[in-house]
Motif scaffolding. Structure first.
Motif, PDB file in Angstrom:
ATOM      1  N   THR A  15       0.824  -1.208   0.000  1.00 12.59           N
ATOM      2  CA  THR A  15       0.000   0.000   0.000  1.00 12.59           C
ATOM      3  C   THR A  15       0.862   1.263   0.000  1.00 12.59           C
ATOM      4  O   THR A  15       0.508   2.232  -0.665  1.00 12.59           O
TER       5      THR A  15
ATOM      6  N   GLY B 206       4.392   1.753  -3.315  1.00 15.20           N
ATOM      7  CA  GLY B 206       4.007   1.231  -4.622  1.00 15.20           C
ATOM      8  C   GLY B 206       4.369   2.104  -5.809  1.00 15.20           C
ATOM      9  O   GLY B 206       3.975   1.796  -6.928  1.00 15.20           O
ATOM     10  N   ARG B 207       5.102   3.195  -5.577  1.00  9.98           N
ATOM     11  CA  ARG B 207       5.436   4.067  -6.700  1.00  9.98           C
ATOM     12  C   ARG B 207       6.931   4.047  -6.962  1.00  9.98           C
ATOM     13  O   ARG B 207       7.723   3.860  -6.045  1.00  9.98           O
TER      14      ARG B 207
ATOM     15  N   ARG C  72       9.507   6.048   2.692  1.00 12.48           N
ATOM     16  CA  ARG C  72       8.097   6.057   3.110  1.00 12.48           C
ATOM     17  C   ARG C  72       7.899   5.526   4.519  1.00 12.48           C
ATOM     18  O   ARG C  72       7.074   6.042   5.264  1.00 12.48           O
TER      19      ARG C  72
ATOM     20  N   ALA D 115      -6.003  10.040   1.322  1.00 12.21           N
ATOM     21  CA  ALA D 115      -6.808  10.746   0.323  1.00 12.21           C
ATOM     22  C   ALA D 115      -7.022   9.800  -0.855  1.00 12.21           C
ATOM     23  O   ALA D 115      -6.060   9.310  -1.444  1.00 12.21           O
TER      24      ALA D 115
ATOM     25  N   THR E  42      -2.627  11.261  -2.025  1.00  6.55           N
ATOM     26  CA  THR E  42      -2.728  10.174  -3.007  1.00  6.55           C
ATOM     27  C   THR E  42      -1.344   9.697  -3.440  1.00  6.55           C
ATOM     28  O   THR E  42      -1.183   8.546  -3.818  1.00  6.55           O
ATOM     29  N   GLU E  43      -0.359  10.600  -3.380  1.00  7.53           N
ATOM     30  CA  GLU E  43       0.981  10.207  -3.830  1.00  7.53           C
ATOM     31  C   GLU E  43       1.633   9.197  -2.880  1.00  7.53           C
ATOM     32  O   GLU E  43       2.661   8.616  -3.202  1.00  7.53           O
ATOM     33  N   HIS E  44       1.036   8.998  -1.708  1.00  9.68           N
ATOM     34  CA  HIS E  44       1.596   8.030  -0.766  1.00  9.68           C
ATOM     35  C   HIS E  44       1.120   6.610  -1.043  1.00  9.68           C
ATOM     36  O   HIS E  44       1.657   5.658  -0.489  1.00  9.68           O
ATOM     37  N   VAL E  45       0.068   6.471  -1.818  1.00  4.09           N
ATOM     38  CA  VAL E  45      -0.578   5.162  -1.890  1.00  4.09           C
ATOM     39  C   VAL E  45      -0.368   4.536  -3.268  1.00  4.09           C
ATOM     40  O   VAL E  45      -0.404   5.225  -4.291  1.00  4.09           O
ATOM     41  N   ASN E  46      -0.167   3.238  -3.271  1.00  4.24           N
ATOM     42  CA  ASN E  46       0.029   2.482  -4.504  1.00  4.24           C
ATOM     43  C   ASN E  46      -1.118   2.758  -5.480  1.00  4.24           C
ATOM     44  O   ASN E  46      -2.277   2.499  -5.161  1.00  4.24           O
ATOM     45  N   PRO E  47      -0.800   3.283  -6.666  1.00  6.49           N
ATOM     46  CA  PRO E  47      -1.880   3.600  -7.609  1.00  6.49           C
ATOM     47  C   PRO E  47      -2.667   2.361  -8.041  1.00  6.49           C
ATOM     48  O   PRO E  47      -3.822   2.487  -8.454  1.00  6.49           O
TER      49      PRO E  47
ATOM     50  N   LEU F 209      -4.051   0.398  -6.262  1.00  4.81           N
ATOM     51  CA  LEU F 209      -5.220   0.254  -5.384  1.00  4.81           C
ATOM     52  C   LEU F 209      -6.386   1.119  -5.843  1.00  4.81           C
ATOM     53  O   LEU F 209      -7.503   0.981  -5.337  1.00  4.81           O
ATOM     54  N   SER F 210      -6.132   2.027  -6.765  1.00  3.40           N
ATOM     55  CA  SER F 210      -7.227   2.811  -7.336  1.00  3.40           C
ATOM     56  C   SER F 210      -7.800   2.132  -8.572  1.00  3.40           C
ATOM     57  O   SER F 210      -8.701   2.665  -9.213  1.00  3.40           O
TER      58      SER F 210
ATOM     59  N   LEU G 256      -1.667  -5.436  -8.683  1.00  2.00           N
ATOM     60  CA  LEU G 256      -1.164  -5.088  -7.349  1.00  2.00           C
ATOM     61  C   LEU G 256       0.344  -5.277  -7.281  1.00  2.00           C
ATOM     62  O   LEU G 256       1.057  -4.481  -6.654  1.00  2.00           O
TER      63      LEU G 256
END
Lengths: 437, 437
Positions: free
Chosen positions: A129, A132-133, A189, A278, B9-14, B16-17, B154
């Motif tokens: 989570t 992931g970038r 992170r 967010a 949003t930049e913190h979360v693995n895309p 997951l969107s 994922l």
């Protein structure tokens, strides 16, 4: 003969060739090759306290008294409702929240808890989570439990170490690492650590060190992943408050495990992840909800029967495990004492009475570390197993770069006091080879 | 109020969107919003046959009669040895190998089987071991069970679809896809499919189609991942031989699950991976051994108690589940018949007697598909739940690109014959809106 498909190295994930994944294999091979050796290697809880036969009936108790409203058709099917697909994040989050409040002083909402396949899956969920970038980096204290760095590498996530020892985490190095990464356009992170009786160093952070670490996390915009695996195993002191329970604890993702307090075969762990994420303009979700998406693709559910075992056990003990774990805490405490006494008695001295080989005196947990006069590794381990009948774990196994280390880890959790003493007696004979005459 | 950490949003693995992860959420919301609706959506087995109370004693049987030599200190601790950390790939591979030989005609060695946390973890292991390099691509038939493509996304692995329908897999498109990827310097590594009563299409490949697919895999240097989840659920015909059992089957990685044959809450599945992998010059390992490295970092072990339930059950039934599953096969068969009869009876006809809306007549499994005159999606689902009291799954959920589809999936596995008939009666009323007068 059946035709065989032979896949070239180019077919297989290179992360699986990581030497870190090979070391535990080597350890197992040594154990199989010398079954009579006393093993001071495995970080396992003793089976004497598992009492599985007495534990399974907790399933019925959970079915009778637990909150089954999160289970489908629970009213109609009773225990059989535990067999169905269920809520991804599990059905005992509320009971675990009560446990955390009573035993750890952590305030968490049940909905912010994801019940996982042991703490290992929880680590994967954190990594998937939050890292992931491209450019995302996971930090871990170094040395550390290898499952965190191993999972990161398996998942293709860069991992960088922050030096630590049995005396502390190097916060200066932490700051420099984060800043160096930022200069390269990369983002640290998370930082993984264990604040109580860490594997393998035995390190326990003082309260003031905990506060400084939380401040550093705040100023570096870092999330801390606190692994509470050994928090119940205090022998000389009262338990200290987890990072998660202190001011600034909102930056902490807390990992828990029932492997040491109940038994590992349950594969029951959890992660507390109440941070807000967010998800769209003006909309946010809890990190636990984001993790549930990842979990639905790794394991779908944590087996509900295993959740029910823990749920029933928590109901039967008013959501505290402090008393429940006392017998095994006492047993491992006794083995630690026996190991330390044997080291005092048998470890070599120089003519002037000083010690060429030193060791730590951990206040809890499963492990102590020994520092030898020179780096030791697989060759020395094999020799010690073969000629002296005792095994242990080279510290290099736990280092991110597997670099040679003069330290070794001794585990006292899986031996009786007599075995601990005899193991050290044998180890001391092997140590003689390292002493300059 | 407690301070809150808000992650951008930049913190979360895309990944997951990904909208695919949201659709099941929508379906759950509809189910919660309209609890009285008849649900023809979930691909679940009926709880009536779980008999968990009668199943747990199989643990004791496994402890008495199973091969516990793979468990540590099993001689000393009996059932408690199930509580300890154990062999990563599990302890019932040998029993599963006997099951596969008896029920599926698949010849496999116990050591080539990895016992997993349901088939979902098995999919992750396939992806992590075989698609771990830049340029590696996983193929899946499209539409398919979304867990495979979801896991790939994922894990950051590109996934490309190969069109299929209830009439077959498009082998021409398969060939073209692999060649197009190769021209771009990319490599299709695996193709995921279900050869019996597939979710969601209901497709069952004929034996000659199976042979053609195996030949294509051979000529395209592709591994097939065959998901056997529904292989026991044959109503009109005898079971067909799995791809894995046919000539050329050495290219097949077989996924099995006890979710439908025993119950899903066990989270018990497995993968047969006897392919050889070059690990160094002149050295090879089995793919199962490579997968064990990945599994040790995802879940460590599959809970031994859950393995023991299945192990004891297999011992008690001479390693065949054909008779054991008959009651639920008969029950789901009856619900399929009731659903088909209700469609024949209630579905709208034109004035000339012809059908503007068509449906499939699957010979087994859990699902049939209905083709409407125009694309349908969430809006139509919500309307149908609200005004007609019946829910189902838009086919678009199962398509890689979520593109609008005129099809919907109906599940008959989780309803009684009466509920199936009443559900279709309601659905037919909703269908009237789609008929041009």
């Amino acid at each position: 003969m059946e035709p065989i498909v032979q896949l070239g190295t180019e077919h297989v994930n290179p992360a699986l060739s990581d030497p870190a994944l090979g070391v535990m294999n080597f350890l197992n091979q040594v154990a199989m090759q010398f079954p009579q050796a006393i093993s001071l290697a495995p970080g396992r809880p003793p089976e004497e306290h598992f009492a599985i036969g007495a534990t399974l009936p907790y399933i019925e108790r959970f079915v009778r008294e637990g909150d089954l409203t999160q289970l489908h058709k629970a009213d109609r099917h009773g225990i059989d409702s535990l067999g169905q697909y269920g809520r991804t994040n599990g059905v005992i989050g509320g009971l675990i929240a009560r446990l955390l409040r009573r035993d750890e002083g952590i305030l968490a909402a049940g909905n912010d808890i994801v019940v996982t396949i042991g703490a290992q899956e929880a680590m994967c969920l954190c990594l998937l989570t939050l890292c992931g970038r491209p450019g995302d980096v996971a930090l871990t204290v170094d040395p550390a439990y290898i499952g965190m760095a191993g999972a990161a590498r398996l998942l293709g996530i860069d991992v960088v170490g922050v030096p630590c020892s049995d005396t502390g985490i190097d916060l200066h190095a932490l700051e420099k690492t984060v800043q160096d990464l930022a200069r390269l356009g990369r983002r640290a992170r998370v930082l993984y650590l264990c604040s109580d009786h860490a594997n393998p160093t035995g390190l326990t952070l003082s309260v003031s060190e905990r506060r400084r670490l939380l401040q550093a996390a705040q100023s570096l915009d870092l999330l801390l992943i606190e692994d509470g695996a050994y928090s119940y195993f205090c022998y000389d002191t009262q338990p200290l408050p987890p990072l998660k329970s202190l001011e600034g604890g909102e930056r902490v993702i807390y990992l828990g495990s029932f492997a040491k307090t109940v038994f590992p075969g349950l594969r029951m762990g959890y992660v507390v992840a109440g941070q807000r994420v967010a998800v769209a303009v003006g909309e946010s979700a809890s990190l636990a909800d984001e993790m549930s998406k990842a979990k639905s693709l790794l394991s779908v559910n944590t087996p509900a029967l295993m959740q029910a075992v823990v749920g029933g056990l928590l109901l039967a003990h008013d959501c505290s495990l402090r008393d429940y774990v006392q017998p095994r805490v006492r047993a491992i405490h006794a083995s630690r004492d026996a190991m330390l006494a044997a080291l005092d008695k048998y470890a070599p001295r120089r003519a002037d009475g000083s010690r060429p080989i030193t060791w730590t005196r951990p206040s809890g947990g499963f492990f102590l570390t020994v520092t030898m006069p020179r780096p030791i590794g697989n060759a020395e381990l094999l020799d010690c197993a073969k000629r002296y009948g005792v095994t242990w774990t080279p510290m290099s196994y736990f280092l991110l770069d597997q670099s040679p280390s003069p330290q070794l880890r001794l585990s006292f959790s899986y031996v009786t006091p007599d075995e601990a003493a005899e193991g050290i007696r044998r180890l001391a004979a092997w140590m003689q080879h390292f002493i300059d005459i």
